[in-house]
Design a protein around this motif. Structure first.
Motif, PDB file in Angstrom:
ATOM      1  N   GLY A   1      -0.934   5.328  -0.952  1.00  9.85           N
ATOM      2  CA  GLY A   1      -2.100   5.512  -1.801  1.00  9.85           C
ATOM      3  C   GLY A   1      -2.554   6.950  -1.849  1.00  9.85           C
ATOM      4  N   ASN A   2      -3.479   7.223  -2.755  1.00  9.14           N
ATOM      5  CA  ASN A   2      -4.115   8.533  -2.847  1.00  9.14           C
ATOM      6  C   ASN A   2      -5.371   8.451  -1.985  1.00  9.14           C
ATOM      7  OD1 ASN A   2      -3.652  11.067  -4.081  1.00  9.14           O
ATOM      8  ND2 ASN A   2      -5.417  10.761  -5.393  1.00  9.14           N
ATOM      9  N   LEU A   3      -5.296   8.998  -0.775  1.00 11.41           N
ATOM     10  CA  LEU A   3      -6.309   8.757   0.240  1.00 11.41           C
ATOM     11  C   LEU A   3      -6.833  10.060   0.828  1.00 11.41           C
ATOM     12  CD1 LEU A   3      -4.356   5.932   2.113  1.00 11.41           C
ATOM     13  CD2 LEU A   3      -6.234   5.604   0.490  1.00 11.41           C
ATOM     14  N   ASN A   4      -7.930   9.940   1.557  1.00 11.84           N
ATOM     15  CA  ASN A   4      -8.521  11.104   2.206  1.00 11.84           C
ATOM     16  C   ASN A   4      -7.587  11.704   3.251  1.00 11.84           C
ATOM     17  OD1 ASN A   4     -10.861  10.699   0.759  1.00 11.84           O
ATOM     18  ND2 ASN A   4     -11.983   9.757   2.440  1.00 11.84           N
ATOM     19  N   TRP A   5      -7.728  13.011   3.448  1.00 12.40           N
ATOM     20  CA  TRP A   5      -7.149  13.640   4.620  1.00 12.40           C
ATOM     21  C   TRP A   5      -8.046  13.248   5.792  1.00 12.40           C
ATOM     22  CZ3 TRP A   5      -5.412  19.424   3.657  1.00 12.40           C
ATOM     23  CH2 TRP A   5      -4.293  19.422   2.816  1.00 12.40           C
ATOM     24  N   ALA A   6      -7.765  12.111   6.360  1.00 14.50           N
ATOM     25  CA  ALA A   6      -8.592  11.548   7.422  1.00 14.50           C
ATOM     26  C   ALA A   6      -7.734  10.615   8.260  1.00 14.50           C
ATOM     27  CB  ALA A   6      -9.780  10.779   6.829  1.00 14.50           C
ATOM     28  N   GLU A   7      -8.166  10.391   9.467  1.00 12.18           N
ATOM     29  CA  GLU A   7      -7.426   9.467  10.326  1.00 12.18           C
ATOM     30  C   GLU A   7      -7.502   8.051   9.783  1.00 12.18           C
ATOM     31  OE1 GLU A   7      -7.621  10.676  14.779  1.00 12.18           O
ATOM     32  OE2 GLU A   7      -9.539  11.305  13.888  1.00 12.18           O
ATOM     33  N   TYR A   8      -8.641   7.686   9.238  1.00 13.57           N
ATOM     34  CA  TYR A   8      -8.843   6.363   8.637  1.00 13.57           C
ATOM     35  C   TYR A   8      -9.517   6.523   7.276  1.00 13.57           C
ATOM     36  CZ  TYR A   8      -7.891   4.111  13.150  1.00 13.57           C
ATOM     37  OH  TYR A   8      -7.299   3.676  14.320  1.00 13.57           O
ATOM     38  N   SER A   9      -9.164   5.644   6.335  1.00 11.13           N
ATOM     39  CA  SER A   9      -9.786   5.633   5.013  1.00 11.13           C
ATOM     40  C   SER A   9      -9.989   4.199   4.567  1.00 11.13           C
ATOM     41  CB  SER A   9      -8.906   6.338   3.974  1.00 11.13           C
ATOM     42  OG  SER A   9      -8.709   7.696   4.278  1.00 11.13           O
ATOM     43  N   VAL A  10     -11.005   4.001   3.745  1.00  7.91           N
ATOM     44  CA  VAL A  10     -11.204   2.713   3.083  1.00  7.91           C
ATOM     45  C   VAL A  10     -10.724   2.854   1.647  1.00  7.91           C
ATOM     46  CG1 VAL A  10     -12.972   1.220   2.072  1.00  7.91           C
ATOM     47  CG2 VAL A  10     -13.036   1.749   4.498  1.00  7.91           C
ATOM     48  N   ALA A  11      -9.990   1.862   1.171  1.00  6.32           N
ATOM     49  CA  ALA A  11      -9.481   1.897  -0.198  1.00  6.32           C
ATOM     50  C   ALA A  11      -9.627   0.525  -0.846  1.00  6.32           C
ATOM     51  CB  ALA A  11      -8.017   2.314  -0.214  1.00  6.32           C
ATOM     52  N   LYS A  12      -9.864   0.532  -2.146  1.00  9.11           N
ATOM     53  CA  LYS A  12      -9.869  -0.718  -2.899  1.00  9.11           C
ATOM     54  C   LYS A  12      -8.449  -1.263  -2.969  1.00  9.11           C
ATOM     55  CE  LYS A  12     -13.787   0.583  -5.833  1.00  9.11           C
ATOM     56  NZ  LYS A  12     -14.725  -0.336  -5.171  1.00  9.11           N
ATOM     57  N   GLU A  13      -8.312  -2.557  -2.992  1.00  8.19           N
ATOM     58  CA  GLU A  13      -6.988  -3.181  -2.982  1.00  8.19           C
ATOM     59  C   GLU A  13      -6.141  -2.754  -4.174  1.00  8.19           C
ATOM     60  OE1 GLU A  13      -7.752  -7.363  -2.988  1.00  8.19           O
ATOM     61  OE2 GLU A  13      -8.509  -7.394  -5.060  1.00  8.19           O
ATOM     62  N   THR A  14      -6.792  -2.439  -5.293  1.00  7.22           N
ATOM     63  CA  THR A  14      -6.061  -2.051  -6.500  1.00  7.22           C
ATOM     64  C   THR A  14      -5.514  -0.631  -6.432  1.00  7.22           C
ATOM     65  OG1 THR A  14      -8.159  -1.408  -7.520  1.00  7.22           O
ATOM     66  CG2 THR A  14      -7.353  -3.640  -7.968  1.00  7.22           C
ATOM     67  N   LYS A  15      -5.931   0.143  -5.428  1.00  8.86           N
ATOM     68  CA  LYS A  15      -5.530   1.546  -5.323  1.00  8.86           C
ATOM     69  C   LYS A  15      -4.397   1.760  -4.317  1.00  8.86           C
ATOM     70  CE  LYS A  15      -8.646   2.973  -8.247  1.00  8.86           C
ATOM     71  NZ  LYS A  15      -8.238   3.510  -9.581  1.00  8.86           N
ATOM     72  N   LEU A  16      -3.856   0.671  -3.782  1.00  9.11           N
ATOM     73  CA  LEU A  16      -2.794   0.774  -2.791  1.00  9.11           C
ATOM     74  C   LEU A  16      -1.545   0.046  -3.272  1.00  9.11           C
ATOM     75  CD1 LEU A  16      -4.835  -0.022   0.460  1.00  9.11           C
ATOM     76  CD2 LEU A  16      -4.074   2.240  -0.315  1.00  9.11           C
ATOM     77  N   ARG A  17      -0.390   0.534  -2.855  1.00  8.87           N
ATOM     78  CA  ARG A  17       0.873  -0.132  -3.158  1.00  8.87           C
ATOM     79  C   ARG A  17       1.594  -0.429  -1.856  1.00  8.87           C
ATOM     80  NH1 ARG A  17       6.344   1.316  -4.577  1.00  8.87           N
ATOM     81  NH2 ARG A  17       5.901   3.540  -4.313  1.00  8.87           N
ATOM     82  N   LYS A  18       1.975  -1.674  -1.662  1.00  8.14           N
ATOM     83  CA  LYS A  18       2.696  -2.059  -0.459  1.00  8.14           C
ATOM     84  C   LYS A  18       4.115  -1.507  -0.519  1.00  8.14           C
ATOM     85  CE  LYS A  18       1.671  -6.196   0.767  1.00  8.14           C
ATOM     86  NZ  LYS A  18       1.622  -7.678   0.962  1.00  8.14           N
ATOM     87  N   ILE A  19       4.615  -0.995   0.614  1.00  6.72           N
ATOM     88  CA  ILE A  19       5.968  -0.443   0.655  1.00  6.72           C
ATOM     89  C   ILE A  19       6.775  -1.160   1.732  1.00  6.72           C
ATOM     90  CG2 ILE A  19       5.328   1.792  -0.292  1.00  6.72           C
ATOM     91  CD1 ILE A  19       5.190   2.913   2.479  1.00  6.72           C
ATOM     92  N   ASP A  20       8.087  -1.150   1.550  1.00  2.00           N
ATOM     93  CA  ASP A  20       8.991  -1.890   2.430  1.00  2.00           C
ATOM     94  C   ASP A  20       9.879  -0.906   3.191  1.00  2.00           C
ATOM     95  OD1 ASP A  20      10.789  -3.531   3.683  1.00  2.00           O
ATOM     96  OD2 ASP A  20      11.326  -4.684   1.896  1.00  2.00           O
ATOM     97  N   PRO A  21       9.694  -0.768   4.509  1.00  5.13           N
ATOM     98  CA  PRO A  21      10.508   0.168   5.289  1.00  5.13           C
ATOM     99  C   PRO A  21      11.950  -0.288   5.454  1.00  5.13           C
ATOM    100  CG  PRO A  21       9.104  -1.108   6.753  1.00  5.13           C
ATOM    101  CD  PRO A  21       8.689  -1.468   5.352  1.00  5.13           C
ATOM    102  N   ASN A  22      12.251  -1.522   5.055  1.00  6.45           N
ATOM    103  CA  ASN A  22      13.619  -2.012   5.138  1.00  6.45           C
ATOM    104  C   ASN A  22      14.483  -1.528   3.967  1.00  6.45           C
ATOM    105  OD1 ASN A  22      13.223  -3.604   7.525  1.00  6.45           O
ATOM    106  ND2 ASN A  22      12.096  -5.066   6.256  1.00  6.45           N
ATOM    107  N   LEU A  23      13.832  -1.115   2.883  1.00  4.59           N
ATOM    108  CA  LEU A  23      14.561  -0.634   1.712  1.00  4.59           C
ATOM    109  C   LEU A  23      14.862   0.857   1.802  1.00  4.59           C
ATOM    110  CD1 LEU A  23      12.726  -2.531  -1.176  1.00  4.59           C
ATOM    111  CD2 LEU A  23      14.878  -3.118  -0.058  1.00  4.59           C
ATOM    112  N   ALA A  24      13.955   1.606   2.424  1.00  5.89           N
ATOM    113  CA  ALA A  24      14.123   3.053   2.583  1.00  5.89           C
ATOM    114  C   ALA A  24      13.194   3.505   3.700  1.00  5.89           C
ATOM    115  CB  ALA A  24      13.782   3.782   1.280  1.00  5.89           C
ATOM    116  N   PRO A  25      13.504   4.629   4.345  1.00  3.90           N
ATOM    117  CA  PRO A  25      12.592   5.148   5.363  1.00  3.90           C
ATOM    118  C   PRO A  25      11.196   5.369   4.787  1.00  3.90           C
ATOM    119  CG  PRO A  25      14.683   6.314   5.436  1.00  3.90           C
ATOM    120  CD  PRO A  25      14.720   5.446   4.208  1.00  3.90           C
TER     121      PRO A  25
END
Length: 343
Positions: free
Chosen positions: A96-120
């Motif tokens: 996602g497009n997130l803060n330069w921060a250790e933790y961020s809150v994001a709306k569910e529509t602003k994140l994309r799930k990624i699969d580490p099994n398909l690529a690093p």
């Protein structure tokens, strides 16, 4: 989770010329709590990119400037720590497009799930992310390389340039890469298969560039602007195409960037010069990602990353872009996975 405090990185000054460490400030604040349909994520990898320099200026552009005394925002790979969304669960890995921060809150529509099994994981910020898509669309939609044509790429050892050259080779073009160190030139020629390389720091750069392009230049993928691009423009063939992706040579200029006027060259050669940003192609991202992923899995597309360890090194890593410390994509490793490793 039990952590209640965290660090954010704020922009506190609008730089004049090259940014300095003093333009950034680490600020301690509370770890935010997600509301309904939101998630709390923990940063794992942070992308630092040249375009961010432009957002530090309070000027009109294709994207709003960063606000002073607020967290800088950019591409981040993160893991879900707390979810109040039916779309995500604790331990999911996301982009996602997130803060330069250790933790961020994001709306569910602003994140994309990624699969580490398909690529690093990091590939989703580089060859399968914004930089790979920038190379893909800029070259194929604007550059339109044809078999046997000559494609010149500036910033050729960077994340975008290195992908551009490889995609151009897949299309049957001759590829000439421009970079600034012998190490980078060896990488793009010996590992990525560029046909010719030229060091822009050479005293004989213009002569060496001309020798590397005896048939002229049909496509120039411009990542840098400045004197390098002025030299390439003199070698354009009729009906050349010039995707203008970046102008890093002038990002830190304190005055007006003035150089040779390109209009006579464009007229005489009937050439197309077009600026773009990857956001122009948002509706086509799925197709681009699929093609890039297929080439990656088939071994036709390679990538390299320069990874700086430690969230606290993020400003230094960003400044390193303008010193050329990276080959390929420059990333900051902010943390090791915590919640996803226990799944």
């Amino acid at each position: 989770m039990t952590q209640t405090k965290q660090q954010e990185i704020h922009l506190v000054n609008r730089p004049t010329g090259t940014p300095a460490i003093e333009d950034f400030k680490f600020v301690e604040c509370d770890v935010p709590s997600p509301k309904e349909n939101e998630v709390l994520v923990r940063a794992l990898y942070i992308s630092v990119d040249p375009y961010m320099r432009g957002r530090m200026n309070d000027t009109k552009s294709y994207i709003p400037p960063f606000e002073l005394n607020k967290a800088i925002v950019g591409g981040v790979i993160a893991e879900v720590a707390v979810s109040r969304s039916e779309s995500f669960k604790r331990g999911d890995l996301v982009l996602g497009n997130l803060n330069w921060a250790e933790y961020s809150v994001a709306k569910e529509t602003k994140l994309r799930k990624i699969d580490p099994n398909l690529a690093p994981l990091t590939a989703y910020l580089s060859v399968l992310g914004m930089t790979g898509l920038t190379a893909y669309f800029g070259l194929l939609d604007i550059g339109k390389p044809q078999e046997g044509e000559t494609v010149v790429v500036s910033g050729a050892a960077g994340a975008v340039g290195s992908a551009v050259g490889q995609i151009a080779k897949l299309k049957g073009a001759k590829v000439v890469g421009i970079a600034g160190t012998d190490e980078k030139l060896a990488y793009i020629k010996n590992e990525l298969g560029f046909d010719e390389t030229v060091n822009y720091k050479s005293e004989n750069f213009k002569e060496e560039l001309k020798a590397a392009t005896p048939d002229g230049v049909d496509v120039y993928f411009d990542n840098v602007g400045g004197d390098v691009s002025d030299a390439v423009m003199r070698l354009l063939n009729n009906h050349a195409r010039i995707p203008v992706c970046g102008s890093i040579s002038s990002y830190n200029a304190e005055g007006q960037d003035v150089g040779p006027r390109v209009q006579p060259t464009l007229i005489k050669t009937s050439s197309l010069m077009k600026g773009f940003t990857v956001g122009n192609y948002a509706s086509e991202f799925e197709q681009g990602r699929n093609d890039l992923a297929n080439w990656l899995q088939e071994g036709k597309l390679k990538y390299k990353e320069t990874i700086v360890e430690g969230f606290e090194k993020t400003p230094e890593a960003f400044l390193g872009l303008f010193k050329g410390i990276n080959t390929g994509k420059l990333l900051v490793k902010a943390a090791e996975p915590e919640y996803s490793k226990n799944r």
